[in-house]
Design an enzyme around this catalytic site. Structure first.
Site, PDB file in Angstrom:
ATOM      1  N   TRP A  84      16.246   2.573 -56.502  1.00  0.00           N
ATOM      2  CA  TRP A  84      16.983   1.336 -56.789  1.00  0.00           C
ATOM      3  C   TRP A  84      17.055   0.421 -55.581  1.00  0.00           C
ATOM      4  O   TRP A  84      16.988  -0.800 -55.696  1.00  0.00           O
ATOM      5  CB  TRP A  84      18.382   1.662 -57.332  1.00  0.00           C
ATOM      6  N   ASP A 155      25.172  -1.636 -53.438  1.00  0.00           N
ATOM      7  CA  ASP A 155      25.014  -1.299 -54.849  1.00  0.00           C
ATOM      8  C   ASP A 155      25.780   0.007 -55.044  1.00  0.00           C
ATOM      9  O   ASP A 155      25.389   1.047 -54.512  1.00  0.00           O
ATOM     10  CB  ASP A 155      23.524  -1.125 -55.162  1.00  0.00           C
ATOM     11  N   LYS A 179      28.084   4.085 -65.530  1.00  0.00           N
ATOM     12  CA  LYS A 179      28.421   5.435 -65.050  1.00  0.00           C
ATOM     13  C   LYS A 179      29.927   5.697 -65.153  1.00  0.00           C
ATOM     14  O   LYS A 179      30.338   6.600 -65.855  1.00  0.00           O
ATOM     15  CB  LYS A 179      27.993   5.627 -63.601  1.00  0.00           C
TER      16      LYS A 179
HETATM   17  N1  PMP Z   1      21.352   0.799 -59.087  1.00  0.00           N
HETATM   18  C1  PMP Z   1      21.636   2.108 -59.239  1.00  0.00           C
HETATM   19  C2  PMP Z   1      22.222   2.847 -58.069  1.00  0.00           C
HETATM   20  C3  PMP Z   1      21.399   2.734 -60.456  1.00  0.00           C
HETATM   21  O1  PMP Z   1      21.687   4.040 -60.609  1.00  0.00           O
HETATM   22  C4  PMP Z   1      20.856   2.001 -61.536  1.00  0.00           C
HETATM   23  C5  PMP Z   1      20.597   2.602 -62.890  1.00  0.00           C
HETATM   24  N2  PMP Z   1      21.063   3.817 -63.149  1.00  0.00           N
HETATM   25  C6  PMP Z   1      20.563   0.642 -61.331  1.00  0.00           C
HETATM   26  C7  PMP Z   1      20.839   0.086 -60.100  1.00  0.00           C
HETATM   27  C8  PMP Z   1      19.994  -0.205 -62.431  1.00  0.00           C
HETATM   28  O2  PMP Z   1      20.990  -0.482 -63.343  1.00  0.00           O
HETATM   29  P1  PMP Z   1      20.766  -1.327 -64.666  1.00  0.00           P
HETATM   30  O3  PMP Z   1      19.914  -0.486 -65.556  1.00  0.00           O
HETATM   31  O4  PMP Z   1      22.159  -1.554 -65.162  1.00  0.00           O
HETATM   32  O5  PMP Z   1      20.082  -2.601 -64.296  1.00  0.00           O
END
Ligand code: PMP
Length: 343
Positions: A84, A155, A179
């Protein structure tokens, strides 16, 4: 979910479901504003911080942050500690090619995190970006960097509301809701209003921090039902004793699972102790040929989602706020029994 279910068709005698209400209607406005106030309480947010709901998931913030915080030619520093973080770095680089990586987790197969101090921060960096908990690799910063040279952005998708935070060490925190907060798609952004730069270029409306904040998270029709669910979660967390209480339970859950893995002769945790996540416990077996059997048996006994991320393999137990301690106890018993019969 039981509370939502009980008022699904008729919210507090209105004869309507929350999802049928106008987003400008008073019952919904109450839900929205109370939820933001409850969140402020939970996080003990000083007044200079804004909290805003966005649509678009955490991924939209990978684009929104550079749009709001960088101007042409400017740069920021990224700690690339997982999938991510890499996605956020690459998205920022597309629009602002001067952004830099200050740590490449690939060198340790993403099992380690950097110690970020001012020495590591590049001259001119407008911010330092971290992923506080790396969902896929199961790493987290036990303590957070304290920086003077540049503001810290994080994040926190996979750990917000699971532990107490030194909020004032951060200028931006964001989290996809899926989460510990509520339904996916909804996203929370917390930012220090005093650190938001003057706008120097057009920003798409739904990514524009100041526009969304001035409109009280209600610029267009927000994800109303998701906000309603988040509002119930915040009230639940307050009743449970807030983030300190959640943190105590979460640390206990994670410790007993890691202890069981450390004591096992068949399984082992892949992350060194210093960097172990309390939300995502990643582990492997010394005998890969048993992996599919372990997963099949686990599924049969009701343990969902234990398969590791596709690029990582092995196993991952995600034990977010909603996983009760008994769930972790059952998993430990299952692991021990599997080891006894197959080890
Ligand atoms: N950042 C982290 C730390 C994640 O775990 C995730 C998805 N699990 C995301 C970003 C992406 O999230 P989204 O699918 O809501 O765009």
């Amino acid at each position: 979910m039981e509370e939502a279910n009980s008022e699904f068709l008729n919210y507090k005698g209105t004869g309507m479901s929350v999802m049928e209400m106008s987003h400008r209607e008073k019952h919904f406005l109450n839900i929205l504003n109370e939820s933001l106030a409850d969140l402020r309480d939970l996080l003990e947010l000083p007044s200079r911080y804004a909290v805003v709901y966005f649509p678009g998931g955490a991924t939209l913030q990978f684009s929104a942050i550079p749009y709001n915080y960088l101007a042409t030619g400017e740069s920021a520093d990224f700690a690339v500690t997982g999938v991510w973080a890499k996605k956020a770095f690459e998205e920022a680089k597309k629009f602002y090619p001067n952004v830099k990586s200050i740590f490449n987790g690939a060198d340790s197969k993403y099992t380690e995190l950097p110690t970020i101090t001012d020495d590591l921060v590049n001259e001119g960096a407008k911010y330092v970006y971290i992923t506080s908990n790396n969902t896929i690799y199961g790493t987290r910063y036990k303590t957070f960097p304290k920086l003077k040279k540049a503001p810290l952005f994080a994040d926190m998708t996979s750990e917000l509301l699971s532990r107490k935070l030194p909020i004032e060490d951060f200028s931006v925190i964001f989290a996809g809701a899926q989460k510990n907060i509520g339904p996916s798609g909804l996203t929370l952004v917390i930012y220090d209003k005093e650190k938001l730069p003057e706008q120097t270029h057009p920003i798409p409306n739904l990514m524009n921090y100041s526009l969304m904040e001035k409109n009280g998270s209600n610029y267009n029709t927000p994800p109303t039902y998701s906000i309603y669910i988040a509002s119930l979660v915040f009230k639940y967390l307050k009743r449970k004793g807030g983030l300190a209480a959640m943190e105590a339970v979460n640390e206990r859950k994670a410790k007993k699972l890691y202890d069981a893995l450390d004591a096992s002769s068949l399984f082992y945790a892949t992350v060194p102790e210093n960097f172990r996540s309390a939300m995502n416990v990643v582990f492997r077996s010394h005998n890969d040929s048993l992996d599919s059997k372990f997963l099949a048996l686990a599924e049969e006994q009701g343990f969902a989602g234990l398969k590791g991320y596709r690029d990582v393999g092995g196993f991952r137990a995600s034990i977010y706020n909603a996983m009760p301690e008994e769930g972790v106890d059952s998993l430990i018993s299952f692991i021990k029994e599997f080891e006894r019969t197959h080890g």
